[in-house]
Design an enzyme around this catalytic site. Structure first.
Site, PDB file in Angstrom:
ATOM      1  CB  SER A   1      24.413  41.878   7.703  1.00 28.39           C
ATOM      2  OG  SER A   1      24.883  42.501   6.561  1.00 28.39           O
TER       3      SER A   1
ATOM      4  CB  SER B   1      28.793  38.250   3.916  1.00 29.47           C
ATOM      5  OG  SER B   1      29.828  39.226   3.877  1.00 29.47           O
TER       6      SER B   1
ATOM      7  CG  ASP C   1      31.296  39.205   7.127  1.00 29.90           C
ATOM      8  OD1 ASP C   1      31.404  39.489   8.343  1.00 29.90           O
ATOM      9  OD2 ASP C   1      30.462  39.717   6.374  1.00 29.90           O
TER      10      ASP C   1
ATOM     11  N   GLY D   1      20.089  45.427   7.047  1.00 28.69           N
ATOM     12  CA  GLY D   1      19.389  44.807   8.150  1.00 28.69           C
ATOM     13  C   GLY D   1      19.353  43.300   8.015  1.00 28.69           C
TER      14      GLY D   1
ATOM     15  CG  HIS E   1      29.679  42.964   8.716  1.00 33.59           C
ATOM     16  ND1 HIS E   1      29.470  41.881   7.890  1.00 33.59           N
ATOM     17  CD2 HIS E   1      28.476  43.576   8.820  1.00 33.59           C
ATOM     18  CE1 HIS E   1      28.214  41.848   7.498  1.00 33.59           C
ATOM     19  NE2 HIS E   1      27.581  42.871   8.056  1.00 33.59           N
TER      20      HIS E   1
END
Length: 383
Positions: free
Chosen positions: A337, A352, A255, A335, A227
């Site tokens: 991810s 994720s 993801d 922040g 993402h």
């Protein structure tokens, strides 16, 4: 946290290395630390985080990592010994031992020979996976957070957001899920979300108006969360210099993504410590069992540890379902991810999303790193 200019110079390489920055919006930064002994089970910083988040002494953390490493090796042998009777496995932290579920006494004797504890259950892992696959084919409402096979419960667990437990569409979904196979329902405080963040200061990589961080270094680039960007999107480092482009990306359904590295950037097998803990070398990607300790590092919340709660979980984000995720009790915040999940010195996955925060607690999912490597034919950069 802002690094000094001298550290930034050395960091450029690490940053893209796939050290593991946090995804979606995490910067990757590292402070220099003395090399650790090859015999050490983990860096002092990782052990510190295990002590803080798991309530362990230093000796207990070292002993747990040793027991988990043994359990990881035992799981492979036990699965082979169980054959079609295999019902899943999990690490029992209190006993420091792997437990394996089987559907018959004959298989139980064979599994005990591998050194694992045994529990006889009704449903095999194959049957439970088939039930979960039937649930995956259903359309889930927003009030359903996720679902996964729980070998300890010997059922498919469907996690429902507590405030939506009485919604008609949730009730209808659960009725269809129960028709698919053995199901139990648990309640979760909040719906899952990704941990991306808008552009902010720090040491990130950027693509468009999204700030993300490196996951793990691979030969030729690094892996991160899908993402964070779409194929072809340009990636810029913490200093805004050009790094490379997204070579592959998938979200939702998966993801994961990978970015090629060039233009003066290079890769190293390190997870950054952010100046608060020493950097952690990456030596492989052996998958830790359910129940094992696991740690995450991110630019927003730095080092935090917890346990592996479930594998092969389907997470129902607002953007769509993501499959084959691993759920952990580690907290995270926007922040974080795309950051690295480690068990000892073994890469586990890239951050994720999840629910909660690091003040009140929560749960976070990661995309298993071995799936990313296999999907794109990548080779993990290891020490």
């Amino acid at each position: 946290m802002r690094r000094t200019t001298s550290l930034r110079t050395a960091l450029s390489a690490l940053l893209l290395i796939g050290t593991w920055a946090t995804a979606s919006a995490l910067p990757a930064s590292a402070a220099e630390a003395p090399a650790r002994s090859p015999q050490a089970p983990a860096s002092p910083g990782l052990l510190d985080a295990m002590q803080r988040d798991l309530g362990l002494s230093r000796d207990a953390a070292v002993a747990r990592l040793a027991a988990e490493k043994k359990a990881t090796a035992t799981e492979r042998r036990a699965r082979e010994a169980a054959g079609a009777a295999y019902g899943g496995s999990w690490f029992d932290a209190e006993r420091g031992r792997l437990t394996v579920a089987v559907t018959g006494e004959e298989a139980a004797d064979a599994v005990r020979g591998t050194g694992a504890a045994v529990r006889v259950v009704r449903h095999s892992a194959r049957q439970l996976d088939a039930a979960k696959a039937r649930i995956d084919a259903l359309s889930a409402p927003a009030g359903v957070g996720s679902w996964h096979v729980d070998p300890k419960a010997n059922k498919v667990v469907v996690n429902v957001v507590a405030e939506h437990r009485d919604d008609n569409d949730v009730r209808a979904f659960l009725a269809r899920a129960r028709d698919a196979g053995p199901v139990t329902v648990r309640h979760t405080p909040a719906a899952p979300r990704t941990f991306a963040a808008g552009t902010v200061g720090g040491d990130p990589y950027y693509t468009g108006n999204v700030r993300c961080s490196i996951g793990f270094s691979v030969h030729g680039g690094f892996v991160t969360a899908g993402h964070c960007g779409s194929p072809g999107s340009a990636v810029y480092g913490w200093d805004r210099s050009y790094v490379g482009n997204f070579q592959g990306s998938s979200f939702p359904d998966n993801d994961y993504a990978w970015v090629n590295v060039g233009s003066g950037w290079w890769t190293v097998p390190v997870v950054l410590g952010w100046g608060t803990v020493p950097d952690q070398l990456v030596r492989g990607s052996a998958e830790a069992p359910v129940g094992a300790s696991i740690c995450r590092s991110g630019s927003t919340t730095h080092w935090h540890c917890g346990r592996v709660l479930a594998k092969n979980e389907t997470v129902n984000y607002s953007q769509g379902a993501v499959h084959q995720m691993t759920k952990t009790s580690v907290c995270a915040q926007p922040g974080d991810s795309g950051g690295s999940f480690l068990s000892g010195d073994q890469a586990q996955g890239v951050t994720s999303g999840g629910w909660g925060n690091c003040s009140s607690g929560g749960e976070t999912w990661h995309q298993p790193v071995n799936e990313i490597l296999n999907r794109y034919g990548l080779r993990l950069h290891t020490a």
